[in-house]
Design a protein around this motif. Structure first.
Motif, mmCIF file in Angstrom:
data_model
loop_
_atom_site.group_PDB
_atom_site.id
_atom_site.type_symbol
_atom_site.label_atom_id
_atom_site.label_comp_id
_atom_site.label_asym_id
_atom_site.label_seq_id
_atom_site.Cartn_x
_atom_site.Cartn_y
_atom_site.Cartn_z
ATOM 1 N N GLY A 69 0.802 -1.133 0.068
ATOM 2 C CA GLY A 69 0.293 -0.047 0.066
ATOM 3 C C GLY A 69 0.889 1.438 0.050
ATOM 4 O O GLY A 69 0.378 2.416 -0.161
ATOM 5 N N VAL A 70 2.142 1.206 -0.026
ATOM 6 C CA VAL A 70 2.995 2.266 0.061
ATOM 7 C C VAL A 70 3.629 2.443 -1.420
ATOM 8 O O VAL A 70 4.002 1.648 -1.900
ATOM 9 C CB VAL A 70 4.128 2.223 1.111
ATOM 10 C CG1 VAL A 70 4.838 3.347 1.042
ATOM 11 C CG2 VAL A 70 3.403 1.906 2.529
ATOM 12 N N THR A 99 0.775 6.474 0.791
ATOM 13 C CA THR A 99 -0.082 5.640 0.410
ATOM 14 C C THR A 99 -0.830 5.814 -0.853
ATOM 15 O O THR A 99 -0.725 6.939 -1.452
ATOM 16 C CB THR A 99 -1.495 5.473 1.409
ATOM 17 O OG1 THR A 99 -2.375 6.408 1.277
ATOM 18 C CG2 THR A 99 -1.069 5.041 2.931
#
Length: 143
Positions: A69-70, A99
């Motif tokens: 998610g990064v 994010t």
């Protein structure tokens, strides 16, 4: 402009530009150009993974990774195109670590907000906008 969706690092970069007299802003952009993070070994070994930013006259390539998610943004821009390289550096440093949702929420007009529209050509600002839009598209596709 509201700061609702401008992530802290990008807001900080914008404020650094806006606090300077207009005449000194290009110097700051050149500092960013010198701070463009190197691409990962994988991207360096496989440049075909990166997407050419057609909106830039200079050969600029970006590649977005989304892991857990990064976002990590990789960008290359030639040293002989310091303005474009500076824009790529601002985005690579400003988007990396966010994010996917935070990247997608960055205002599309961020490039117009950093106080350079009277100092560089509209074509160059358009190039930075193109980098941002392509980064967002890659994030959307990879999240």
């Amino acid at each position: 402009m509201t700061d609702t969706h401008v992530p802290a690092t990008l807001a900080e970069f914008r404020d650094e530009f806006l606090e300077l007299p207009e005449a000194d802003r290009l110097e700051l952009l050149l500092e960013f150009a010198n701070e463009l993070p190197p691409v990962s070994d994988e991207i360096a070994a496989h440049p075909e993974m990166a997407e050419r930013v057609a909106e830039c006259q200079s050969p600029v390539y970006i590649y977005i990774e989304v892991s857990d998610g990064v976002v990590t943004m990789h960008a290359t821009a030639p040293p002989e195109a310091p303005t474009t390289r500076g824009f790529a550096s601002i985005l690579a440093q400003g988007l990396t670590g966010l994010t996917a949702d935070e990247v997608l929420a960055v205002p599309n007009d961020y490039p117009q907000s950093i106080g350079l529209t009277r100092l560089v050509s509209p074509l160059r600002i358009g190039g930075m906008t193109g980098m941002l839009m392509r980064a967002k598209r890659q994030v959307e596709a990879k999240r």
